[in-house]
Write an enzyme that holds these catalytic residues in place. Sequence first.
Site, PDB file in Angstrom:
ATOM      1  N   GLU A  96       0.840  -1.195   0.000  1.00 63.83           N
ATOM      2  CA  GLU A  96       0.000   0.000   0.000  1.00 63.83           C
ATOM      3  C   GLU A  96       0.882   1.254   0.000  1.00 63.83           C
ATOM      4  O   GLU A  96       0.625   2.223  -0.696  1.00 63.83           O
ATOM      5  CB  GLU A  96      -0.859  -0.054   1.269  1.00 63.83           C
ATOM      6  CG  GLU A  96      -1.951   0.964   1.373  1.00 63.83           C
ATOM      7  CD  GLU A  96      -2.658   0.869   2.737  1.00 63.83           C
ATOM      8  OE1 GLU A  96      -2.050   0.337   3.702  1.00 63.83           O
ATOM      9  OE2 GLU A  96      -3.805   1.307   2.826  1.00 63.83           O
ATOM     10  N   ARG A  99      -0.271  34.014 -16.710  1.00 66.93           N
ATOM     11  CA  ARG A  99      -0.871  34.976 -15.788  1.00 66.93           C
ATOM     12  C   ARG A  99       0.043  36.208 -15.675  1.00 66.93           C
ATOM     13  O   ARG A  99       1.231  36.072 -15.362  1.00 66.93           O
ATOM     14  CB  ARG A  99      -1.051  34.332 -14.412  1.00 66.93           C
ATOM     15  CG  ARG A  99      -1.447  35.295 -13.314  1.00 66.93           C
ATOM     16  CD  ARG A  99      -2.889  35.700 -13.421  1.00 66.93           C
ATOM     17  NE  ARG A  99      -3.226  36.651 -12.372  1.00 66.93           N
ATOM     18  CZ  ARG A  99      -4.469  37.056 -12.122  1.00 66.93           C
ATOM     19  NH1 ARG A  99      -5.474  36.605 -12.849  1.00 66.93           N
ATOM     20  NH2 ARG A  99      -4.701  37.922 -11.171  1.00 66.93           N
ATOM     21  N   GLN A 147      10.885  35.947  -8.889  1.00 65.02           N
ATOM     22  CA  GLN A 147      11.721  34.888  -8.303  1.00 65.02           C
ATOM     23  C   GLN A 147      10.981  34.038  -7.282  1.00 65.02           C
ATOM     24  O   GLN A 147      11.249  32.839  -7.153  1.00 65.02           O
ATOM     25  CB  GLN A 147      12.969  35.506  -7.665  1.00 65.02           C
ATOM     26  CG  GLN A 147      13.936  36.006  -8.729  1.00 65.02           C
ATOM     27  CD  GLN A 147      15.234  36.490  -8.148  1.00 65.02           C
ATOM     28  OE1 GLN A 147      15.332  36.774  -6.957  1.00 65.02           O
ATOM     29  NE2 GLN A 147      16.242  36.595  -8.979  1.00 65.02           N
TER      30      GLN A 147
END
Lengths: 250, 408
Positions: free
Chosen positions: B269, B295, B306
């Site tokens: 798992e 954007r 940055q």
Amino acid sequence: MKILVTVKRVPDPETSIKVKPDGTGIVTDNIKWVVNPFDEIGVEEALRIKEKVAGSEVVLVSIGDKVAQEQLRTGLAMGADRAILVLADDLDPLGVARVLAKLVDDEKPDLIIMGKQAIDDDSNAVGQMLAELLGWPQGTFASQIELSDDQKSASVTREVDGGLETLSFPLPGVITADLRLNEPRYASLPGIMKARKKELKEIPVADLGVDVTPRVTITKMEPPPSREAGKIVASVEELVNLLHTEAKVI
Amino acid sequence: MIEWTEQHVMIRDAMRKFVETEIKPNLEELEHGDSPPYDVIRKMFTSFGMDEAARATFEKRIARERAAEKNGGVAENGKRREGDIDTAGMQLIPIIELCRYCPGIVTAMGVSMGLTASAIMSKGTIRQKERWALPLLTFEKIGAWAITEPGSGSDAFGGMKSTARRNGDGYVLNGNKTFITNGPYADTIVFICKLDDGSEAKDRKMLTFVLDRGMAGLNQSAPMRKMGLHSSPTGELFLDDVQVEKERLLGETEDSPARAGTKASFSMERAGVAAMALGIVEQCRELSVDYARTRVAFGKPIGEFQLIQLKLAKMEVARMNLQNIIFRQIEIIASGKSLDLAEASACKLYAAQAAMEVALEAVQLFGGNGYMAEFQVEQLCRDAKVLQIYAGTDEIQISQIARSLLAH
């Protein structure tokens, strides 16, 4: 029966295409390449025939660069039996048709299925040229294909302007696939595993002894003109006036 | 292994096409409607021949086990062959691709064909495997693996209150289980409990039973509401004097080593969680890079700032690390071994934290848009949180890593 299917390597239709600044072609960096979607429909149709007609063989053919192996492997993973890759650069449609005609001489298929066109240059010419070179009947833009019980003839429903047309002709013949012929399957995971072991033969085009001198050359490519911004008008009168005086449509 | 093989890339492309055609357009319904994910999982199984492949693998394994039974030995795992790397990747690549859009589907699928079927495959008799594990492996049936209780999560064995009492040749089962993935819809339930033979609770044996939907005394709750993972139905199970025959006791003996099998399940798992994390991180990174390019703020694309670049760089570092973890896991699976529990824990701990951190950074990078459900990073961020909680919390992973270090 033996079915020959073409598989062309083309840019993914979702990719945004940029023309090189010098107009000699498109920018191929970072482009995702796929099987021409119409060819993929052709592969699916051939596989469906194979599933119905016992003992059938589906042979894929691609013409181009060594990397077209990837697209052939995809077709093999879908379930085709073997593949041939003719190594050649930039053939024009007649050159492609001649190469295919030569392979048909060697392979002697009962049926050729191709995409109606490749979505890169949209020439829509090779299927027709190939049938002519071979002297075989052709059923282009197929939206439905039915084979007679003895597989000696085919009935092809074509999408033509204004409706559907059904042609019947004896085989061997050339059929080109339209969009609504079928929905191609996904390559299954076991299919992908098996594809690696299937035969993929490479043949340099020079070995075929076919004249592939281009009759058509691309002199320049340019992107379509970009659309200009619209104009917002203040009143119906102004709109009618501009349509009359500026756009000159009324 | 240092890069994806040609076969892996083909699997990835095919799977990506499926996800984009079958899951992406239905994401809203899967995430916010009440449609369980099972139809789309079954479609994936049939489209890719995963059901037939699972059946073939199952039959080979059973044939090996039958042969070994005859010879009085234990079936050996197959030796590594050429192509095993490809096959091993086949298990993890679908998880990665699905998690780019829908980690919930992976959870529902993984619990059924992974945890539940594996529990039966590791502890059951051949007859039990054929009856219950095969339909789970082919996804004809939906499975649930019931260990967690209202009063015990990480301390599953210690705090467990569910009981089995001997009753003639069979048993009577009682108890409540919670947070059970697929609980509301499961056809087959693996139920873990303690044998109540009058001894002290801490000395009692763990027993594992297989239950079918609709058995008298077994109630499966409606789906619970939760923070994320909405496409994975989670529920409670109530057992009130459920009568079972011995044929439902896994292994058909009280002496089968229950805990060992459960720990093997834990290990597997945890390996799956790393693949899930990679899918989430890949998607967040891709969406974030696109957004940073397009954007515009203060007159330039935000990718030129940055502080945004730092987020993108961190996402890429996480992606590379996770991919390397996956490469190692593929190598290990291909060699027929499995990660030891401490290494699986280390991978899981890193993967869960990396996915959470990257998803939070992606939301931050998207700003107000990131907080809106319309932009996918919001969902991935809610979904990522569970990776730090289920399959062993971060805290449990840490203690297991430390315990293994200090043991030597």
